[in-house]
Design a protein around this motif. Structure first.
Motif, PDB file in Angstrom:
ATOM      1  N   ILE A   1       0.574  -1.130  -0.001  1.00  0.00           N
ATOM      2  CA  ILE A   1       0.084   0.243  -0.160  1.00  0.00           C
ATOM      3  C   ILE A   1       0.646   1.421  -0.084  1.00  0.00           C
ATOM      4  O   ILE A   1       0.440   2.349  -1.079  1.00  0.00           O
ATOM      5  CB  ILE A   1      -0.764   0.267   1.019  1.00  0.00           C
ATOM      6  CG1 ILE A   1      -1.646  -1.048   0.570  1.00  0.00           C
ATOM      7  CG2 ILE A   1      -1.818   1.425   1.104  1.00  0.00           C
ATOM      8  CD1 ILE A   1      -2.926  -1.407   2.153  1.00  0.00           C
ATOM      9  N   TRP A   2       1.987   1.060   0.875  1.00  0.00           N
ATOM     10  CA  TRP A   2       3.163   2.788   0.829  1.00  0.00           C
ATOM     11  C   TRP A   2       3.884   2.933  -0.799  1.00  0.00           C
ATOM     12  O   TRP A   2       3.732   4.028  -0.696  1.00  0.00           O
ATOM     13  CB  TRP A   2       3.250   2.068   2.059  1.00  0.00           C
ATOM     14  CG  TRP A   2       5.301   2.611   2.086  1.00  0.00           C
ATOM     15  CD1 TRP A   2       6.398   2.185   1.975  1.00  0.00           C
ATOM     16  CD2 TRP A   2       5.383   4.603   1.895  1.00  0.00           C
ATOM     17  NE1 TRP A   2       6.939   3.468   1.926  1.00  0.00           N
ATOM     18  CE2 TRP A   2       6.028   4.353   2.146  1.00  0.00           C
ATOM     19  CE3 TRP A   2       4.445   5.099   2.487  1.00  0.00           C
ATOM     20  CZ2 TRP A   2       7.437   5.559   1.816  1.00  0.00           C
ATOM     21  CZ3 TRP A   2       4.852   6.705   2.346  1.00  0.00           C
ATOM     22  CH2 TRP A   2       6.468   6.555   1.926  1.00  0.00           C
ATOM     23  N   LEU A   3       4.569   1.484  -0.502  1.00  0.00           N
ATOM     24  CA  LEU A   3       4.825   1.496  -1.732  1.00  0.00           C
ATOM     25  C   LEU A   3       3.919   2.043  -3.315  1.00  0.00           C
ATOM     26  O   LEU A   3       4.349   3.059  -4.221  1.00  0.00           O
ATOM     27  CB  LEU A   3       5.350   1.038  -2.793  1.00  0.00           C
ATOM     28  CG  LEU A   3       6.741   0.332  -1.940  1.00  0.00           C
ATOM     29  CD1 LEU A   3       7.199  -1.126  -2.562  1.00  0.00           C
ATOM     30  CD2 LEU A   3       8.048   1.661  -1.653  1.00  0.00           C
TER      31      LEU A   3
ATOM     32  N   MET B   1       2.765  10.461   4.553  1.00  0.00           N
ATOM     33  CA  MET B   1       1.866   9.338   4.290  1.00  0.00           C
ATOM     34  C   MET B   1       2.607   8.117   5.240  1.00  0.00           C
ATOM     35  O   MET B   1       2.053   6.704   5.650  1.00  0.00           O
ATOM     36  CB  MET B   1       1.852   9.192   2.806  1.00  0.00           C
ATOM     37  CG  MET B   1       1.039  10.335   2.117  1.00  0.00           C
ATOM     38  SD  MET B   1       1.026   9.468   0.456  1.00  0.00           S
ATOM     39  CE  MET B   1       2.144   9.468   0.061  1.00  0.00           C
ATOM     40  N   GLY B   2       4.354   7.859   4.892  1.00  0.00           N
ATOM     41  CA  GLY B   2       4.612   6.846   5.610  1.00  0.00           C
ATOM     42  C   GLY B   2       5.098   7.158   6.619  1.00  0.00           C
ATOM     43  O   GLY B   2       5.137   5.628   7.707  1.00  0.00           O
TER      44      GLY B   2
ATOM     45  N   PHE C   1       8.769  15.240   1.433  1.00  0.00           N
ATOM     46  CA  PHE C   1       7.633  15.379   2.185  1.00  0.00           C
ATOM     47  C   PHE C   1       6.470  14.732   2.778  1.00  0.00           C
ATOM     48  O   PHE C   1       6.417  14.843   3.661  1.00  0.00           O
ATOM     49  CB  PHE C   1       7.392  17.050   2.103  1.00  0.00           C
ATOM     50  CG  PHE C   1       6.922  17.500   3.506  1.00  0.00           C
ATOM     51  CD1 PHE C   1       7.026  17.904   4.140  1.00  0.00           C
ATOM     52  CD2 PHE C   1       5.288  17.865   2.930  1.00  0.00           C
ATOM     53  CE1 PHE C   1       6.061  18.847   5.116  1.00  0.00           C
ATOM     54  CE2 PHE C   1       4.605  18.946   3.722  1.00  0.00           C
ATOM     55  CZ  PHE C   1       4.900  18.591   5.497  1.00  0.00           C
ATOM     56  N   TRP C   2       5.678  14.839   1.415  1.00  0.00           N
ATOM     57  CA  TRP C   2       4.372  14.417   1.264  1.00  0.00           C
ATOM     58  C   TRP C   2       4.438  13.020   1.554  1.00  0.00           C
ATOM     59  O   TRP C   2       3.529  12.250   2.371  1.00  0.00           O
ATOM     60  CB  TRP C   2       3.737  15.069  -0.129  1.00  0.00           C
ATOM     61  CG  TRP C   2       3.276  16.524   0.082  1.00  0.00           C
ATOM     62  CD1 TRP C   2       3.440  17.379  -0.680  1.00  0.00           C
ATOM     63  CD2 TRP C   2       2.114  17.030   0.786  1.00  0.00           C
ATOM     64  NE1 TRP C   2       3.253  18.497  -0.266  1.00  0.00           N
ATOM     65  CE2 TRP C   2       2.802  18.152   0.452  1.00  0.00           C
ATOM     66  CE3 TRP C   2       1.284  16.806   1.809  1.00  0.00           C
ATOM     67  CZ2 TRP C   2       1.499  18.784   1.304  1.00  0.00           C
ATOM     68  CZ3 TRP C   2       0.431  17.389   2.591  1.00  0.00           C
ATOM     69  CH2 TRP C   2       0.533  18.880   2.027  1.00  0.00           C
TER      70      TRP C   2
ATOM     71  N   ILE D   1       1.697   3.037  12.641  1.00  0.00           N
ATOM     72  CA  ILE D   1       0.774   2.046  12.648  1.00  0.00           C
ATOM     73  C   ILE D   1       1.317   0.110  13.193  1.00  0.00           C
ATOM     74  O   ILE D   1       1.337  -0.361  14.085  1.00  0.00           O
ATOM     75  CB  ILE D   1      -0.349   1.549  11.980  1.00  0.00           C
ATOM     76  CG1 ILE D   1      -1.284   3.123  12.084  1.00  0.00           C
ATOM     77  CG2 ILE D   1      -1.119   0.734  12.279  1.00  0.00           C
ATOM     78  CD1 ILE D   1      -1.414   3.018  11.257  1.00  0.00           C
ATOM     79  N   VAL D   2       2.776   0.415  12.291  1.00  0.00           N
ATOM     80  CA  VAL D   2       3.459  -1.072  12.495  1.00  0.00           C
ATOM     81  C   VAL D   2       3.599  -1.047  13.650  1.00  0.00           C
ATOM     82  O   VAL D   2       4.752  -2.031  14.190  1.00  0.00           O
ATOM     83  CB  VAL D   2       4.225  -1.151  11.317  1.00  0.00           C
ATOM     84  CG1 VAL D   2       5.374  -2.080  11.512  1.00  0.00           C
ATOM     85  CG2 VAL D   2       2.823  -1.125   9.832  1.00  0.00           C
TER      86      VAL D   2
END
Length: 240
Positions: A120-122, A153-154, A148-149, A160-161
């Motif tokens: 999802i991240w990638l 998000m990451g 920055f953006w 969470i992880v």
């Protein structure tokens, strides 16, 4: 059967002493630990070379940061090495494989969830890249805005992880809890120690960024931090 798990409160000094303990453990099993870490260092270098070859150098930071999401999946091998050192045995590759064989099903489920979050991240990072940079040769300002953006998000996914896996992985590895109990205990431990966990999370993030600048550093930082995480877990959830 799961045991009652009440996290202890620890200070930032405990995090630092765990890192020092991780370094001492690394020195006692340097060869197998270095060899195991070299697998991921070589994989990282290969990914970076491929990104640079295809003109996607700006994606190096998101890919490197993604290791924070899947890193817990490789801890079992390092835990096996540290257990061998603690038992005064001569550690070797057999202990790495034994660590993965010992990993319960709940740990693999957790690793699968982390891998899904990585995808999802990638995917999100690639989407932002296509909007902000696209096929054009980016300038410094474009790359800075992109980082920055995507870092924002990451950071959400990494938070969470980190909450879920910080202590759930070793709890599952030692068979002290089932999946739901281990995750719940991990989240409680993180929120019970905000200062120490903030310091620990920042150390992990800085280590990942440092490996972007000097990838061979992963040969030392990965095993040392893996051992440190195991020692920190024993401080927060000491065995009976």
């Amino acid at each position: 059967m799961s045991e009652p798990l009440v996290p202890r409160r620890v200070a930032v000094a405990t995090v630092l002493s765990s890192i020092a303990g991780g370094w001492r453990t690394y020195r006692r099993c340097a060869m197998p630990a270095l060899a195991f870490a070299a697998v991921f260092a070589a994989l990282g270098v290969g990914i970076f070379v491929a990104l640079a070859h295809f003109g996607l150098a700006a994606m190096m930071l998101p890919f490197a940061g993604g290791f924070l999401l899947v890193g817990p999946a490789v801890l079992a091998g390092f835990f096996g090495l540290r257990r061998a050192v603690a038992a005064a045995r001569r550690p070797g590759w057999g202990d790495v494989f034994a660590g993965f064989r010992r990993a319960p099903r709940g740990l693999w489920v957790l690793a699968g969830v982390c891998s899904l979050l990585l995808l999802i991240w990638l995917t999100d990072a690639a989407t932002v890249y296509s909007f902000m940079i696209g096929a054009a040769t980016p300038d410094v300002a474009q790359v800075a805005r992109f980082h920055f953006w995507t870092s924002l998000m990451g950071a959400v996914l990494a938070f969470i992880v980190f909450n879920v896996t910080a202590f759930a992985v070793p709890l599952l590895f030692d068979g002290r809890a089932q999946l739901v109990t281990a995750v719940t205990a991990s989240v409680r431990a993180v929120f019970a120690n905000p200062g120490a966990m903030l310091a620990w999370g920042l150390i992990l993030a800085v280590a990942i960024i440092a490996t972007i600048l000097f990838p061979p550093l992963l040969l030392v930082s990965l095993p040392c931090l893996a051992f440190a995480s195991d020692l920190l877990y024993l401080e927060v959830f000491p065995p009976a």
